[in-house]
Design an enzyme around this catalytic site. Structure first.
Site, PDB file in Angstrom:
ATOM      1  N   ASP A  95       0.880  -1.168   0.000  1.00  0.00           N
ATOM      2  CA  ASP A  95       0.000   0.000   0.000  1.00  0.00           C
ATOM      3  C   ASP A  95       0.917   1.217   0.000  1.00  0.00           C
ATOM      4  O   ASP A  95       1.478   1.578   1.040  1.00  0.00           O
ATOM      5  CB  ASP A  95      -0.909  -0.035   1.230  1.00  0.00           C
ATOM      6  CG  ASP A  95      -1.770   1.203   1.359  1.00  0.00           C
ATOM      7  OD1 ASP A  95      -1.783   2.027   0.433  1.00  0.00           O
ATOM      8  OD2 ASP A  95      -2.423   1.347   2.415  1.00  0.00           O
ATOM      9  N   CYS A 123      -2.352   8.864   3.341  1.00  0.00           N
ATOM     10  CA  CYS A 123      -2.079   8.520   1.948  1.00  0.00           C
ATOM     11  C   CYS A 123      -3.266   8.768   1.031  1.00  0.00           C
ATOM     12  O   CYS A 123      -3.091   8.867  -0.191  1.00  0.00           O
ATOM     13  CB  CYS A 123      -1.605   7.071   1.834  1.00  0.00           C
ATOM     14  SG  CYS A 123      -2.786   5.855   2.441  1.00  0.00           S
ATOM     15  N   GLU A 171       3.571  12.929  -3.612  1.00  0.00           N
ATOM     16  CA  GLU A 171       2.728  12.902  -2.418  1.00  0.00           C
ATOM     17  C   GLU A 171       3.195  13.967  -1.433  1.00  0.00           C
ATOM     18  O   GLU A 171       4.375  14.045  -1.097  1.00  0.00           O
ATOM     19  CB  GLU A 171       2.794  11.519  -1.763  1.00  0.00           C
ATOM     20  CG  GLU A 171       1.869  11.361  -0.580  1.00  0.00           C
ATOM     21  CD  GLU A 171       1.919   9.961   0.009  1.00  0.00           C
ATOM     22  OE1 GLU A 171       0.848   9.420   0.324  1.00  0.00           O
ATOM     23  OE2 GLU A 171       3.041   9.410   0.136  1.00  0.00           O
TER      24      GLU A 171
END
Length: 480
Positions: free
Chosen positions: A245, A279, A373
């Site tokens: 993940d 996330c 990110e």
């Protein structure tokens, strides 16, 4: 006396690492460290644990998980305070994480009892009418679970719960920054009756994790974290199953027919929950030209009402980022974007590790702030002219977990669901919504497997086919 789930490096004088509060730097705990040289002993213990886990009935696995969930529910404030102390997540957010972890373990207990396999319709194929059979779901063996700091309890539960439900042993390597919640979970599972060798918690540095990942006895590595670490694990692991993940860069589209009040409320929460260290947190908000000005005004007003500071405070909305280095890294990205033409329209105020909620617009699409990110309390606003332009902007990154869209048109919503490349599309909700029973994972680069209890359970087990050919009239029949 039950064997401890915590395995130190040395039998007599283990080394310890202090765990520090990201808010004020105080020592909130300590854990014993293991070294790469201890990994063979750790794996030997896990081999024994795998045999113990496989021997547990589904009822027994489910009961352990259910009892552990009940114990955590009864100690929810202690768990929440630990999460806040070691991760900096606000106490109100930490309480919600505890409740989610309870649900994750309960879902895991249910999966242990439910997902045993299926019958196979052999007679659906001509020539196989005289065969009957089924497949079962069998444990892989030893699962290495490596977890991050941002959800230090629930993300551990998402790996440990399904692994136990499937009859596996687990070697758990939690984040060095937030190991205390993981250890508390392991201790509760032991008290709930989990045999001592089934779960081993290992604390150590990168070399310890590499030695575990490299060991051929490990059948699967389940990792949640960043892309660079995921790539390093993939290079190191060799021939074993990988489930990862990895990071996200979530877009949320706000159409001109959206309920702006609902969109603003959800996007403010989605952008700044857990200080943006999420996330699936909202990172890029794409707003239709005709409503951009009104959305911007409301969004800035609600953002200004958020309180940043001590995460233990009942009225605090945004706590600290995990380390000073994490703040420095994000601040450098903001500075680079501003130097290229971006404008900070709210926040960008730093108090030690606390970065106040920050909003930018006119961010260059080639900047790292846009393409990578963020993983901090920073969000970008961007107007668009057409739906197709919004989708192109949403898809213009190399990786994606979740996306969101706000619209009153079901046709627009379904069109977005079909055209946005992401692991999940949240309609009339922000990208950060997640139910612990749904499949969860990435799209495009780095997409490797799915979490969510049922789906992780299936990743951590393998089918075994049993096929019986009927023997009537050909000698002795099978005896019961």
């Amino acid at each position: 006396m039950r064997e401890s789930t915590l395995l130190p490096l040395d039998q007599v004088l283990p080394a310890f690492r202090e765990v520090l509060s990201p808010y004020d730097g105080r020592v909130v705990g300590a854990v014993p460290l293991s070294s790469p040289g201890a990994v063979d002993r750790i794996v030997a213990r896990a081999r024994s644990g795998a045999a113990q886990a496989r021997a547990l009935s589904r009822h027994a696995r489910g009961k352990v998980l259910d009892d552990a969930a009940a114990m955590i529910d009864g100690q929810r404030e202690d768990f929440a305070k630990t999460i806040t102390a070691e991760s900096g997540k606000t106490i109100r957010q930490a309480r919600k994480e505890v409740l989610r972890a309870v649900n994750t373990l309960r879902l895991s207990g249910a999966e242990a009892r439910r997902n045993a396999g299926e019958t196979i319709p052999f007679d659906s194929y001509q020539g196989s009418e005289d065969r009957t059979g089924w497949f079962t779901r069998e444990p892989l063996g030893i699962i290495a679970a490596i977890t991050p700091y941002n959800d230090p309890l629930n993300l551990v539960a998402h790996k440990v719960g399904p692994a136990i439900a499937g009859g596996n042993a687990v070697i758990l390597k939690p984040s060095a920054l937030t190991p205390l919640s993981a250890q508390m979970l392991a201790d509760v599972l032991a008290k709930a009756g989990l045999p001592g060798g089934v779960l081993t918690v290992v604390h150590g540095d990168r070399e310890v994790a590499e030695a575990i990942v490299r060991n051929p006895a490990i059948r699967m590595v389940s990792f949640t974290g960043g892309f660079s670490t995921g790539e390093a694990i993939a290079r190191t692991a060799g021939l074993k199953k990988l489930s990862m993940d990895l990071g996200g860069n979530a877009p949320v589209i706000v159409m001109d027919d959206a309920d702006l009040g609902a969109a603003v409320e959800a996007c403010v929460s989605g952008a700044f929950w857990a200080a943006g260290q999420n996330c699936v947190g909202v990172q890029r908000i794409l707003v239709a030209d005709s409503v951009y000005g009104e959305f911007r005004r409301r969004f800035l007003r609600e953002t200004a009402q958020l309180r940043a500071g001590d995460p233990a405070g009942e009225t605090t909305d945004v706590g600290p980022m995990i380390t000073a280095g994490a703040v420095d890294h994000l601040a450098a990205k903001i500075d680079a974007a501003v130097a290229s033409g971006a404008e900070v329209i709210a926040g960008n105020i730093r108090e030690d590790n606390v970065l106040h909620p920050t909003v930018l617009e006119n961010v260059p699409e080639g900047s790292s702030l846009w393409t990578e990110e963020v993983f901090g309390p920073v969000v970008m606003l961007q107007p668009f002219a057409t739906f197709d332009e919004a989708v192109a902007l949403a898809n213009a990154v190399d990786f994606s977990l979740h996306a969101g869209i706000f619209t009153s048109s079901i046709n627009t919503a379904l069109k977005a669901a079909g055209s946005i490349d992401a692991g999940g599309i949240m309609i009339n909700d922000s990208s950060d919504y997640r139910f612990d029973g749904m499949p969860f994972g990435g799209s495009k680069y780095g997409s490797m497997g799915r979490e969510g209890v049922r789906f992780a359970y299936e990743e951590m087990t393998q089918p075994k086919v049993v096929c019986i050919k009927h023997q009537e009239g050909r000698g002795q029949p099978l005896s019961p």
